[in-house]
Scaffold this motif. Structure first.
Motif, short mmCIF file in Angstrom:
data_model
loop_
_atom_site.label_atom_id
_atom_site.label_comp_id
_atom_site.label_asym_id
_atom_site.label_seq_id
_atom_site.Cartn_x
_atom_site.Cartn_y
_atom_site.Cartn_z
N GLN A 1 -1.65 5.82 -9.43
CA GLN A 1 -3.05 6.20 -9.61
C GLN A 1 -3.19 7.39 -10.54
O GLN A 1 -4.27 8.00 -10.63
N ALA B 1 -6.54 6.87 2.28
CA ALA B 1 -6.76 5.52 1.74
C ALA B 1 -7.96 5.53 0.81
O ALA B 1 -7.95 4.92 -0.26
N CYS C 1 -7.44 2.34 -1.62
CA CYS C 1 -6.74 1.17 -1.10
C CYS C 1 -7.15 0.96 0.35
O CYS C 1 -7.83 1.78 0.94
N TRP D 1 -2.73 -0.63 3.97
CA TRP D 1 -1.79 -0.43 2.86
C TRP D 1 -1.31 1.01 2.83
O TRP D 1 -0.12 1.29 2.63
N ARG E 1 -11.31 -6.73 3.19
CA ARG E 1 -10.06 -6.10 2.73
C ARG E 1 -9.14 -5.80 3.89
O ARG E 1 -7.92 -5.91 3.79
N SER F 1 -5.36 -7.88 4.59
CA SER F 1 -4.05 -7.26 4.74
C SER F 1 -3.33 -7.80 5.96
O SER F 1 -2.12 -7.70 6.08
N ASP G 1 -7.66 -7.60 -3.92
CA ASP G 1 -6.48 -6.85 -4.34
C ASP G 1 -6.48 -5.52 -3.58
O ASP G 1 -7.24 -4.60 -3.91
N LEU G 2 -5.61 -5.40 -2.57
CA LEU G 2 -5.64 -4.22 -1.71
C LEU G 2 -5.23 -2.95 -2.43
O LEU G 2 -5.51 -1.85 -1.96
N GLN G 3 -4.55 -3.11 -3.57
CA GLN G 3 -4.15 -1.93 -4.31
C GLN G 3 -5.20 -1.51 -5.34
O GLN G 3 -5.02 -0.53 -6.03
N SER G 4 -6.24 -2.29 -5.42
CA SER G 4 -7.22 -2.05 -6.47
C SER G 4 -8.24 -1.00 -6.05
O SER G 4 -8.93 -1.15 -5.04
N ALA H 1 -11.77 -1.24 -3.63
CA ALA H 1 -12.23 -0.25 -2.65
C ALA H 1 -13.60 0.29 -3.05
O ALA H 1 -14.41 0.63 -2.19
#
Lengths: 199, 218
Positions: free
Chosen positions: A97, A137, A142, A146, B38, B42, B93-96, B100
């Motif tokens: 990030q 988070a 995220c 995660w 989201r 997961s 996309d959980l990393q996006s 969020a």
């Protein structure tokens, strides 16, 4: 009071969320809060005024598109991605990030030492409270699950032996969240906040 | 994932399954639906997640179409579909960070993305706004609307759609309460980066043009 480090894109998205009608008062208020983004805010307001004139059809002529195939493919792809994704540790997650420990800690309002210790596994992950996980988070953008996986995956760094040391180095006992917060250099107010999640 | 988190996931799943079964999604805040999707994604709850995303896609499609003036669909150039499809990918996309972001702003983010798509398309196509002119090759202007009926407003909308873009913007800003110039706040001149005299000139011409059209229709 606006956050001077807030990115332009984030400011403009909030502008779009908050503004239905473009009026002088609205523009003045947003430019007063974000003078560094004045030109962009004005330009975005003009784009809002232009939007309805791209059209030509009426609401009665609206034909909704079917996204079923797209949704099914995206869900399938997301499931495969979750199964294959290697969970990074905290430092790697921050780097993705374009953040560093200092900036991440500053955004959360917590001592840098706490974030550093989490990243090296010096704080027991199971003792890290939910309010920190939610804040972390959100800051990383995220899902909480995660972020929890990232915390679990943050291991102590491999240590090298000092010259003439007779024993291999050890990591020492990992501390609990409470121990780490109490021992930090934060003000009592900040400690109370991070110990209780309230304040 | 520890036991307490597993239990909360189960509660989350039950809650949203009940909402879906009762056809309650339209009454839920779309940002809350994104957040739930989201979290469920997961945990591998693909079916329920798919239902939520399908609802969000339909909702986003309606919202963005309304913003875009209900443009006739053109499959080769459909920024509405692009915005919605990108949203689908980002939410899952959980990393996006963008995904969020939809938990905080749904409508705002969609509009921001739509404007961005249109800007990029216009740059690619090097689109310039045509300048409709009258017989004397002068750009055209709008009328006053103190006691107008629905037909009159339809005429005004048509005329505005035919104006040069900047003239239309000047008129819109004037109708929204912006002054031609201001020493302290936003004005038509500062918004469009023109002189106050030009701003007044454009608004006057737009007004005259609309008055002409309304006069013709009556």
């Amino acid at each position: 009071m606006s956050d001077p480090t807030e990115r332009l894109e984030d400011v403009l998205i909030r502008f779009h969320e908050a503004v239905d009608a473009v009026t002088p008062g609205v523009i003045d208020a947003w430019i007063s809060d974000y003078p560094q983004y004045a030109d962009a805010i004005r330009a975005e307001a003009l784009e809002i005024l232009k939007l309805p004139y791209h059209g030509g059809a009426t609401a009665a002529e609206y034909q909704p598109r079917d996204y079923t195939a797209k949704v099914q493919a995206a869900v399938r792809h997301a499931t495969e991605r979750v199964e294959k994704t290697e969970v990074p540790d905290l430092r790697a997650a921050l780097e993705r990030q374009e953040l560093d420990v200092r900036t991440f800690a500053a955004r959360l309002g917590i001592a840098r030492s706490i974030v550093s210790d989490i990243g090296t596994g010096q704080i027991v992950p199971s003792t890290i409270p939910g309010w920190f996980k939610r804040a972390g988070a959100e800051c990383l953008g995220c899902a909480i699950e995660w972020f929890e996986a990232i915390l679990e995956n943050s291991r102590p760094r491999a240590l090298t032996a000092a010259f003439k040391a007779s024993e291999p180095p050890t990591t020492g006992r990992a501390r609990t969240w409470d121990e780490a917060i109490r021992a930090s250099g934060m003000s009592e107010d900040r400690k109370a906040f991070w110990l209780t999640g309230r304040g | 994932m520890n036991a307490s988190i597993g239990a909360s996931q189960e509660r989350l799943r039950e809650k949203w399954k009940a909402i879906v079964d009762e056809n309650g999604l339209p009454g839920e805040d779309p940002r809350q639906i994104v957040a739930a999707c989201r979290q469920l994604s997961s945990n591998g709850d693909a079916r329920l997640c798919g239902v939520l995303v399908q609802h969000l896609a339909a909702r986003a499609d309606r919202i963005v179409h309304a913003m875009y003036g209900y443009r006739q669909r053109n499959d080769s150039d459909d920024p509405v579909a692009q915005v919605v499809e990108d949203m689908i990918d980002d939410i899952l996309d959980l990393q996006s960070a963008d995904g969020a972001g939809f938990e905080k702003s749904f409508k705002g983010k969609l509009r921001y993305r739509l404007i961005d798509k249109i800007r990029r398309r216009n740059v690619r196509q090097n689109i310039e706004q045509p300048v409709p002119c009258d017989a004397a090759n002068q750009p055209i202007e709008p009328p006053d609307g103190s006691s107008l009926g629905p037909e009159d407003h339809a005429v005004i909308a048509t005329v505005l759609g035919q104006l040069p873009e900047k003239h239309r913007l000047a008129y819109q800003l004037h109708e929204a309460g912006f002054t031609y110039s201001s020493k302290t706040g936003a004005s038509i001149a500062s918004m469009l980066k023109i002189t106050p005299k030009t701003a007044e000139d454009w608004v006057d011409r737009a007004t005259q043009r609309i008055m002409q059209e309304l006069g013709r229709q009556s």
